[in-house]
Design a protein around this motif. Structure first.
Motif: not given
Length: 316
Positions: A156-165, A191-199
């Protein structure tokens, strides 16, 4: 008076599919509604994503009971959104797992997100009266953790921001299958309303580097085989980039939110208008892109009132 959100009129019941994506691994999908995943270990079962209510979670449980009678020991939640987490109590799991960041977002904005999502997409909250309250994890992690379901390893990993932080992916190495949450979609709008486009693109690159045999995405059909996996990753990338690029250009010349909306419609309608939840996502995607392009790194909290104000501005 502004017209209603597209999602408020979406009352069509979706057909459920339960697809094996690897040995003992399943994707619960429903024509663009939120997906769940199932990982069957030696002695117990892990669920990925809990659905929005205990009543809807029972549909996942019914599918699980069609293939195994092993107890459900773990629920992993890839992020904090209400439609993903509020059904967790139905599974009776010993552990509910989230990233530290996702838990912090429950504390910061979980109730507001619940109120907002319930009002704008009521069909996804069937049996909402059975929700006992906000879902809190019993176990959190930063960066990564591993769970063993007997001999079956689950990373189980976090590999970067996208849909949320706080996005989490779940990888099962013995089958090289990943459950991506809403970082990857298939023939469904992101759904990108809480997202991070550039990441988002870099996070997709890290998923692609696994050279996966299958993905259970956040929405849409199970992705089996490297061709389908890679096509979905690139299609998700195109959706995110096609939304953000025109907004960035509008912001650079000092344009308005309404001008950004018109620019995104011109770029995205020809390619994505037939995607599931496209019309629902679009206003929130444009609003978040407009903020990010103006340097607002942390997505602003959506509330039912902010939803209406934003929608009225776009209609005007």
């Amino acid at each position: 008076m502004a017209k209603a959100f597209a999602s408020q009129g979406d009352m069509t019941e979706k057909t459920i599919s339960f697809t094996e994506v690897g040995d003992g691994l399943y994707a619960f999908t429903a024509e663009g509604d939120p997906n769940s995943g199932v990982i069957i270990g030696d002695d117990s079962v892990m669920i990925v994503e809990a659905q929005a209510t205990p009543r809807l979670a029972q549909k996942v449980i019914d599918c699980v009971r069609g293939v195994t009678d092993k107890p459900i020991s773990h629920v992993v939640l890839t992020h904090y959104h209400a439609v993903r987490v509020l059904g967790a109590s139905a599974f009776g799991a010993d552990q509910i797992i989230m990233s530290d960041t996702a838990r912090a977002m429950v504390a910061e904005r979980g109730q507001e997100d619940w109120d907002s999502e319930f009002e704008r997409f009521p069909r996804l909250f069937e049996g909402h009266e059975s929700i006992p309250g906000l879902t809190w994890p019993t176990t959190t992690f930063s960066d990564s953790m591993t769970v063993y379901l007997g001999n079956r390893r689950v990373d189980i990993r976090q590999i970067g921001r996208a849909h949320t932080a706080g996005d989490t992916v779940i990888h099962v190495p013995d089958q090289n299958v990943m459950f991506t949450g809403d970082i990857v979609e298939y023939h469904s709008a992101c759904y990108c309303g809480d997202g991070h486009y550039t990441d988002w693109g870099s996070t997709l690159d890290r998923i692609k580097a696994y050279d996966l045999d299958a993905i259970a995405p956040g929405r849409g059909d199970a992705l089996i085989g490297s061709d389908m996996v890679n096509a979905a990753i690139e299609n998700t990338r195109d959706f995110v980039d096609s939304t953000y690029a025109p907004v960035k250009r509008v912001v650079a010349r000092g344009g308005t939110l309404k001008e950004a909306w018109d620019a995104v419609r011109a770029a995205c309608d020809p390619k994505f208008s037939d995607y599931a939840i496209y019309e629902h996502c679009l206003p929130f995607n444009v609003a978040r892109a407009y903020d990010e392009a103006r340097g607002i790194d942390t997505p602003r909290v959506w509330t039912a009132e902010r939803d209406k104000e934003m929608w009225a501005a776009l209609q005007g």
